[in-house]
Design a protein around this motif. Structure first.
Motif, PDB file in Angstrom:
ATOM      1  N   SER A 286      51.606  30.234  55.756  1.00 45.16           N
ATOM      2  CA  SER A 286      52.341  30.794  54.625  1.00 45.16           C
ATOM      3  C   SER A 286      53.438  29.798  54.252  1.00 45.16           C
ATOM      4  O   SER A 286      53.714  28.854  54.982  1.00 45.16           O
ATOM      5  N   GLY A 287      54.021  30.007  53.066  1.00 48.31           N
ATOM      6  CA  GLY A 287      55.164  29.198  52.680  1.00 48.31           C
ATOM      7  C   GLY A 287      54.892  28.125  51.655  1.00 48.31           C
ATOM      8  O   GLY A 287      55.812  27.414  51.231  1.00 48.31           O
ATOM      9  N   GLY A 288      53.640  27.975  51.241  1.00 47.02           N
ATOM     10  CA  GLY A 288      53.357  26.975  50.214  1.00 47.02           C
ATOM     11  C   GLY A 288      53.917  27.405  48.868  1.00 47.02           C
ATOM     12  O   GLY A 288      54.410  28.511  48.688  1.00 47.02           O
ATOM     13  N   GLY A 289      53.844  26.496  47.896  1.00 47.53           N
ATOM     14  CA  GLY A 289      54.335  26.808  46.569  1.00 47.53           C
ATOM     15  C   GLY A 289      54.471  25.559  45.728  1.00 47.53           C
ATOM     16  O   GLY A 289      53.956  24.498  46.086  1.00 47.53           O
ATOM     17  N   SER A 290      55.169  25.709  44.614  1.00 42.17           N
ATOM     18  CA  SER A 290      55.385  24.593  43.692  1.00 42.17           C
ATOM     19  C   SER A 290      56.854  24.209  43.713  1.00 42.17           C
ATOM     20  O   SER A 290      57.735  25.071  43.733  1.00 42.17           O
ATOM     21  N   VAL A 291      57.093  22.920  43.708  1.00 44.43           N
ATOM     22  CA  VAL A 291      58.469  22.422  43.756  1.00 44.43           C
ATOM     23  C   VAL A 291      58.529  21.095  43.012  1.00 44.43           C
ATOM     24  O   VAL A 291      57.515  20.402  42.876  1.00 44.43           O
ATOM     25  N   GLN A 292      59.702  20.758  42.534  1.00 45.68           N
ATOM     26  CA  GLN A 292      59.872  19.462  41.873  1.00 45.68           C
ATOM     27  C   GLN A 292      60.084  18.371  42.915  1.00 45.68           C
ATOM     28  O   GLN A 292      60.539  18.632  44.038  1.00 45.68           O
TER      29      GLN A 292
END
Length: 132
Positions: free
Chosen positions: A7-13
């Motif tokens: 868990s913990g993935g996502g989108s970031v700059q």
């Protein structure tokens, strides 16, 4: 049978941070201490026959190995009491974009394991996307 759930993935700059978690279960108490844990990733740069790219690994003595591409930016850690593996990712770059997988293997040769790109046990993966 070992189960791994990320868990913990996502989108970031670019330049941002993310922390991935992997809950580990299914170990028999007698075998838990012999397994090492690691993070791998799939990316467009890897071909399926070459295996996944090893990112970071930790053995039961706390020894850690990192891919050169993430040294100084990523930190692997293990909470033995909670049986959760973490990957703290700082100063993320667009080339870190990939599906990240938690893995377990009965080995203490972390260099070989990360290089080989294969493992006996895998989680389902969590996507990390870094935009420029």
């Amino acid at each position: 049978q070992i189960q791994l759930e990320e868990s913990g993935g996502g989108s970031v700059q670019a330049g941002g941070s993310l922390r991935l978690s992997c809950a580990v279960s299914g170990y028999r108490s007698t075998s838990y201490s012999s397994y090492s844990l690691a993070w791998f990733r799939n990316s467009p740069r890897n071909s399926p026959e070459n295996g996944r790219e090893g990112v970071a690994a930790i053995d039961r003595d706390g020894k850690k190995n990192y891919a050169d591409s993430v040294k100084g930016r990523f930190t692997i850690s293990l909470d033995n009491a909670k049986k959760i593996l973490y990957l703290q990712m700082n100063r993320l770059k667009p080339e870190d974009t990939a599906m990240y997988y938690c893995a377990a293997e009965d080995t203490s040769d972390l260099d070989w394991w990360l290089w080989r790109g294969q493992s006996s046990y895998w989680g389902q993966g969590t996507q990390v996307t870094v935009s420029s």
